[in-house]
Write a protein that holds these residues in place. Structure first.
Motif, PDB file in Angstrom:
ATOM      1  N   GLU A  34       0.833  -1.207   0.000  1.00 35.74           N
ATOM      2  CA  GLU A  34       0.000   0.000   0.000  1.00 35.74           C
ATOM      3  C   GLU A  34       0.869   1.259   0.000  1.00 35.74           C
ATOM      4  OE1 GLU A  34      -3.270   2.475  -0.102  1.00 35.74           O
ATOM      5  OE2 GLU A  34      -3.189   0.314  -0.454  1.00 35.74           O
ATOM      6  N   ALA A  35       1.945   1.248   0.766  1.00 31.14           N
ATOM      7  CA  ALA A  35       2.847   2.407   0.816  1.00 31.14           C
ATOM      8  C   ALA A  35       3.554   2.618  -0.517  1.00 31.14           C
ATOM      9  CB  ALA A  35       3.874   2.226   1.931  1.00 31.14           C
ATOM     10  N   LEU A  36       3.847   1.533  -1.224  1.00 32.41           N
ATOM     11  CA  LEU A  36       4.475   1.672  -2.543  1.00 32.41           C
ATOM     12  C   LEU A  36       3.481   2.164  -3.591  1.00 32.41           C
ATOM     13  CD1 LEU A  36       6.621  -1.591  -2.713  1.00 32.41           C
ATOM     14  CD2 LEU A  36       7.438   0.737  -2.346  1.00 32.41           C
ATOM     15  N   VAL A  37       2.261   1.645  -3.531  1.00 30.05           N
ATOM     16  CA  VAL A  37       1.252   1.988  -4.533  1.00 30.05           C
ATOM     17  C   VAL A  37       0.672   3.380  -4.284  1.00 30.05           C
ATOM     18  CG1 VAL A  37      -1.013   1.321  -5.444  1.00 30.05           C
ATOM     19  CG2 VAL A  37       0.694  -0.430  -4.950  1.00 30.05           C
ATOM     20  N   ASN A  38       0.439   3.708  -3.016  1.00 22.90           N
ATOM     21  CA  ASN A  38      -0.154   4.998  -2.652  1.00 22.90           C
ATOM     22  C   ASN A  38       0.709   5.700  -1.593  1.00 22.90           C
ATOM     23  OD1 ASN A  38      -2.552   4.684  -4.244  1.00 22.90           O
ATOM     24  ND2 ASN A  38      -3.241   3.198  -2.737  1.00 22.90           N
ATOM     25  N   PRO A  39       1.865   6.224  -2.015  1.00 26.92           N
ATOM     26  CA  PRO A  39       2.752   6.861  -1.031  1.00 26.92           C
ATOM     27  C   PRO A  39       2.131   8.117  -0.445  1.00 26.92           C
ATOM     28  CG  PRO A  39       3.564   7.230  -3.251  1.00 26.92           C
ATOM     29  CD  PRO A  39       2.390   6.299  -3.364  1.00 26.92           C
ATOM     30  N   ARG A  40       2.512   8.397   0.795  1.00 24.09           N
ATOM     31  CA  ARG A  40       2.033   9.619   1.439  1.00 24.09           C
ATOM     32  C   ARG A  40       2.663  10.833   0.754  1.00 24.09           C
ATOM     33  NH1 ARG A  40       3.144   8.519   7.676  1.00 24.09           N
ATOM     34  NH2 ARG A  40       1.916  10.388   7.962  1.00 24.09           N
ATOM     35  N   PRO A  41       1.967  11.956   0.726  1.00 27.53           N
ATOM     36  CA  PRO A  41       2.536  13.155   0.103  1.00 27.53           C
ATOM     37  C   PRO A  41       3.787  13.621   0.849  1.00 27.53           C
ATOM     38  CG  PRO A  41       0.250  13.532   0.801  1.00 27.53           C
ATOM     39  CD  PRO A  41       0.629  12.170   1.252  1.00 27.53           C
ATOM     40  N   VAL A  42       4.666  14.264   0.113  1.00 26.27           N
ATOM     41  CA  VAL A  42       5.889  14.808   0.704  1.00 26.27           C
ATOM     42  C   VAL A  42       5.516  15.997   1.581  1.00 26.27           C
ATOM     43  CG1 VAL A  42       8.095  15.896   0.168  1.00 26.27           C
ATOM     44  CG2 VAL A  42       7.231  14.050  -1.273  1.00 26.27           C
ATOM     45  N   ASN A  43       6.037  16.015   2.814  1.00 25.10           N
ATOM     46  CA  ASN A  43       5.735  17.137   3.700  1.00 25.10           C
ATOM     47  C   ASN A  43       6.871  18.168   3.661  1.00 25.10           C
ATOM     48  OD1 ASN A  43       7.799  16.229   5.411  1.00 25.10           O
ATOM     49  ND2 ASN A  43       6.386  15.020   6.641  1.00 25.10           N
ATOM     50  N   ASP A  44       6.660  19.300   4.301  1.00 22.29           N
ATOM     51  CA  ASP A  44       7.638  20.398   4.269  1.00 22.29           C
ATOM     52  C   ASP A  44       8.974  20.002   4.876  1.00 22.29           C
ATOM     53  OD1 ASP A  44       5.822  22.063   3.017  1.00 22.29           O
ATOM     54  OD2 ASP A  44       5.092  22.921   4.905  1.00 22.29           O
ATOM     55  N   CYS A  45       8.937  19.206   5.917  1.00 22.09           N
ATOM     56  CA  CYS A  45      10.179  18.785   6.571  1.00 22.09           C
ATOM     57  C   CYS A  45      11.042  17.968   5.602  1.00 22.09           C
ATOM     58  CB  CYS A  45       9.856  17.985   7.828  1.00 22.09           C
ATOM     59  SG  CYS A  45      11.306  17.488   8.752  1.00 22.09           S
ATOM     60  N   LEU A  46      10.435  17.048   4.868  1.00 14.70           N
ATOM     61  CA  LEU A  46      11.183  16.250   3.903  1.00 14.70           C
ATOM     62  C   LEU A  46      11.702  17.126   2.771  1.00 14.70           C
ATOM     63  CD1 LEU A  46      12.269  13.586   2.894  1.00 14.70           C
ATOM     64  CD2 LEU A  46      10.042  13.131   1.861  1.00 14.70           C
ATOM     65  N   ARG A  47      10.891  18.057   2.287  1.00 15.22           N
ATOM     66  CA  ARG A  47      11.343  18.971   1.241  1.00 15.22           C
ATOM     67  C   ARG A  47      12.571  19.759   1.691  1.00 15.22           C
ATOM     68  NH1 ARG A  47       5.735  19.819   0.073  1.00 15.22           N
ATOM     69  NH2 ARG A  47       5.305  19.070  -2.010  1.00 15.22           N
ATOM     70  N   ASP A  48      12.543  20.263   2.923  1.00 17.32           N
ATOM     71  CA  ASP A  48      13.680  21.020   3.455  1.00 17.32           C
ATOM     72  C   ASP A  48      14.922  20.136   3.564  1.00 17.32           C
ATOM     73  OD1 ASP A  48      12.134  23.294   3.636  1.00 17.32           O
ATOM     74  OD2 ASP A  48      11.738  23.054   5.791  1.00 17.32           O
ATOM     75  N   THR A  49      14.729  18.909   4.000  1.00 16.84           N
ATOM     76  CA  THR A  49      15.850  17.986   4.136  1.00 16.84           C
ATOM     77  C   THR A  49      16.478  17.698   2.779  1.00 16.84           C
ATOM     78  OG1 THR A  49      14.830  16.974   6.075  1.00 16.84           O
ATOM     79  CG2 THR A  49      16.524  15.685   4.929  1.00 16.84           C
ATOM     80  N   VAL A  50      15.672  17.439   1.767  1.00 21.39           N
ATOM     81  CA  VAL A  50      16.175  17.167   0.425  1.00 21.39           C
ATOM     82  C   VAL A  50      16.889  18.402  -0.119  1.00 21.39           C
ATOM     83  CG1 VAL A  50      15.510  16.662  -1.963  1.00 21.39           C
ATOM     84  CG2 VAL A  50      14.487  15.375  -0.074  1.00 21.39           C
ATOM     85  N   ARG A  51      16.318  19.570   0.080  1.00 20.90           N
ATOM     86  CA  ARG A  51      16.942  20.809  -0.398  1.00 20.90           C
ATOM     87  C   ARG A  51      18.315  20.999   0.231  1.00 20.90           C
ATOM     88  NH1 ARG A  51      17.496  25.151   2.079  1.00 20.90           N
ATOM     89  NH2 ARG A  51      15.824  24.793   3.559  1.00 20.90           N
ATOM     90  N   ARG A  52      18.404  20.830   1.563  1.00 21.88           N
ATOM     91  CA  ARG A  52      19.683  20.996   2.259  1.00 21.88           C
ATOM     92  C   ARG A  52      20.710  19.972   1.780  1.00 21.88           C
ATOM     93  NH1 ARG A  52      16.316  21.501   6.752  1.00 21.88           N
ATOM     94  NH2 ARG A  52      16.932  19.415   7.415  1.00 21.88           N
TER      95      ARG A  52
END
Length: 59
Positions: A34-52
């Motif tokens: 289920e997590a692979l087929v319908n992943p949760r949306p990316v949140n702000d914390c993850l976006r900031d982590t990826v950006r950094r």
């Protein structure tokens, strides 16, 4: 390499592969798929982590 060293490396490789195996319950399998087929949306914390990370690594 000698035959013995090659055999030892192959055994070590097989050992590593064996350690990566997951034995999941039926419910765990459903949740995983289920997590692979319908992943949760990316949140702000993850976006900031990826950006950094991209800024730090230059990617």
């Amino acid at each position: 390499m000698t035959k013995n060293a090659t055999g030892s490396m192959q055994e070590e490789k097989l050992s590593i592969v064996d350690q990566r195996r997951l034995d999941l319950s039926v419910n765990d399998c459903r949740v995983f798929v289920e997590a692979l087929v319908n992943p949760r949306p990316v949140n702000d914390c993850l976006r900031d982590t990826v950006r950094r990370d991209r800024e730090a690594t230059g990617v």
